[in-house]
Design an enzyme around this catalytic site. Sequence first.
Site, PDB file in Angstrom:
ATOM      1  N   HIS A  16       6.792   3.719 -32.678  1.00  0.00           N
ATOM      2  CA  HIS A  16       6.891   4.350 -34.002  1.00  0.00           C
ATOM      3  C   HIS A  16       7.872   3.560 -34.860  1.00  0.00           C
ATOM      4  O   HIS A  16       9.075   3.826 -34.862  1.00  0.00           O
ATOM      5  CB  HIS A  16       7.343   5.807 -33.853  1.00  0.00           C
ATOM      6  CG  HIS A  16       7.258   6.618 -35.104  1.00  0.00           C
ATOM      7  ND1 HIS A  16       6.355   7.650 -35.273  1.00  0.00           N
ATOM      8  CD2 HIS A  16       7.962   6.562 -36.262  1.00  0.00           C
ATOM      9  CE1 HIS A  16       6.513   8.192 -36.465  1.00  0.00           C
ATOM     10  NE2 HIS A  16       7.497   7.548 -37.091  1.00  0.00           N
ATOM     11  N   HIS A  18       8.029   1.770 -38.836  1.00  0.00           N
ATOM     12  CA  HIS A  18       7.423   1.471 -40.132  1.00  0.00           C
ATOM     13  C   HIS A  18       7.806   0.046 -40.535  1.00  0.00           C
ATOM     14  O   HIS A  18       8.989  -0.289 -40.586  1.00  0.00           O
ATOM     15  CB  HIS A  18       7.899   2.476 -41.177  1.00  0.00           C
ATOM     16  CG  HIS A  18       7.411   3.865 -40.927  1.00  0.00           C
ATOM     17  ND1 HIS A  18       6.215   4.328 -41.437  1.00  0.00           N
ATOM     18  CD2 HIS A  18       7.937   4.884 -40.209  1.00  0.00           C
ATOM     19  CE1 HIS A  18       6.040   5.583 -41.045  1.00  0.00           C
ATOM     20  NE2 HIS A  18       7.072   5.941 -40.289  1.00  0.00           N
ATOM     21  N   HIS A 196       1.960  11.744 -38.248  1.00  0.00           N
ATOM     22  CA  HIS A 196       3.286  12.326 -38.437  1.00  0.00           C
ATOM     23  C   HIS A 196       3.144  13.832 -38.608  1.00  0.00           C
ATOM     24  O   HIS A 196       2.377  14.303 -39.439  1.00  0.00           O
ATOM     25  CB  HIS A 196       3.943  11.758 -39.694  1.00  0.00           C
ATOM     26  CG  HIS A 196       4.487  10.376 -39.542  1.00  0.00           C
ATOM     27  ND1 HIS A 196       3.733   9.315 -39.102  1.00  0.00           N
ATOM     28  CD2 HIS A 196       5.740   9.881 -39.785  1.00  0.00           C
ATOM     29  CE1 HIS A 196       4.486   8.221 -39.088  1.00  0.00           C
ATOM     30  NE2 HIS A 196       5.707   8.537 -39.495  1.00  0.00           N
ATOM     31  N   GLU A 199       8.030  17.150 -38.210  1.00  0.00           N
ATOM     32  CA  GLU A 199       9.323  16.637 -38.646  1.00  0.00           C
ATOM     33  C   GLU A 199       9.869  17.566 -39.735  1.00  0.00           C
ATOM     34  O   GLU A 199      10.898  18.186 -39.588  1.00  0.00           O
ATOM     35  CB  GLU A 199       9.177  15.214 -39.175  1.00  0.00           C
ATOM     36  CG  GLU A 199      10.478  14.576 -39.633  1.00  0.00           C
ATOM     37  CD  GLU A 199      10.268  13.218 -40.282  1.00  0.00           C
ATOM     38  OE1 GLU A 199      11.266  12.476 -40.414  1.00  0.00           O
ATOM     39  OE2 GLU A 199       9.130  12.892 -40.687  1.00  0.00           O
ATOM     40  N   ASP A 277      11.888   4.501 -35.964  1.00  0.00           N
ATOM     41  CA  ASP A 277      11.331   4.947 -37.239  1.00  0.00           C
ATOM     42  C   ASP A 277      11.552   3.899 -38.338  1.00  0.00           C
ATOM     43  O   ASP A 277      10.693   3.079 -38.604  1.00  0.00           O
ATOM     44  CB  ASP A 277      11.936   6.300 -37.621  1.00  0.00           C
ATOM     45  CG  ASP A 277      11.078   7.091 -38.588  1.00  0.00           C
ATOM     46  OD1 ASP A 277       9.924   6.685 -38.849  1.00  0.00           O
ATOM     47  OD2 ASP A 277      11.538   8.133 -39.069  1.00  0.00           O
ATOM     48  N   ASP A 278      12.707   3.944 -38.999  1.00  0.00           N
ATOM     49  CA  ASP A 278      13.073   2.997 -40.062  1.00  0.00           C
ATOM     50  C   ASP A 278      14.512   2.569 -39.801  1.00  0.00           C
ATOM     51  O   ASP A 278      15.443   3.032 -40.482  1.00  0.00           O
ATOM     52  CB  ASP A 278      12.968   3.667 -41.444  1.00  0.00           C
ATOM     53  CG  ASP A 278      11.604   4.308 -41.685  1.00  0.00           C
ATOM     54  OD1 ASP A 278      10.695   3.609 -42.141  1.00  0.00           O
ATOM     55  OD2 ASP A 278      11.469   5.518 -41.401  1.00  0.00           O
TER      56      ASP A 278
END
Length: 333
Positions: A16, A18, A196, A199, A277-278
Amino acid sequence: MTEAADFAAFPKLELHLHHEGAAPPEFIRRLAGEKKVDLGGIFDEQGHYAYEDFWHFLKVYEAATEVLKTPEDYARLTTAVLEESAASGVIYTETFLSPDFCGGRDLGAWKEYLHAIREAADRAERDLGITMRGIITCIRHFGPDKARETARCAAETAGDWITGFGIAGDEKAGKPKDFAWSFDMCREAGLQLTAHAGEWGGPQSIKDALDDLKVSRIGHGVRAIEDLELVDRLAEEGIILEVCPGSNVALGIYPNTRCHPIEMLRERGVKVTVSTDDPPFFHSTMAKEYEALHNAFGWDEEVFGQITQTALEAAFCDAATKEKLAKRLETRA
């Protein structure tokens, strides 16, 4: 496993990530300088990405992509991202790619971007030993019509490298069923599916993703813990959660790692994996994620090995790639 170096040395699989969200801020600033684009408003005094909450984060994310305008830009981005991941011990990564940002969902343009990204990824695999695969992702708050265009790009480039399709963005925009057509198209094209959910949207968003989109993996999914019947369903159906603890803490869903439900989900039989994630937005790396989980829950090499094996089994890549990765993990053991 008590030193930071130990966590970096442990081989990891990340499911996962981005692509644009993994861009180091210094890379974006340098590119903006070359293009004479003023992006000062998205950085703080220390040069980090600056945002107030999740929705402001989305705006900053999209603002940063404004300097990524050509296939060459994305090739350079790919190199920068994979260098960071490899330095943290990642040997395999699946990155979310959006034709929305790569050619405005035009198939011809998307193919040019994809070619550049793949060339950079191939170089990184040769030079750094990190394997990358792409999951095309539609942007939920851009709406279902644009998602269909993104799905067409995904279906037309599905294969041994573009292996999955998913949806990201604002979970409060629309319903998963609005995007069912796009997911059906990509399923028919042979792509594996993730979404997604859980969350910001709560447990119901996870149920909707499972029922309406028929996905095998859920991005985040941590708020399933608020509905134990759903937790049991995830465990029984073998649904994989792409959990990003550092992201959840940075965005304020949980106050700290110790309060994060990843350990409770794992104890109840849910298949969890760990991702960033980021990462630069949340001041994280995969090594830091491992270190935080070790400190919060006492996870040791055995537990991390189980997490890695789960990620290997859940990875959206072919059997030959999994076999190569498994051999690398065995060598490490």
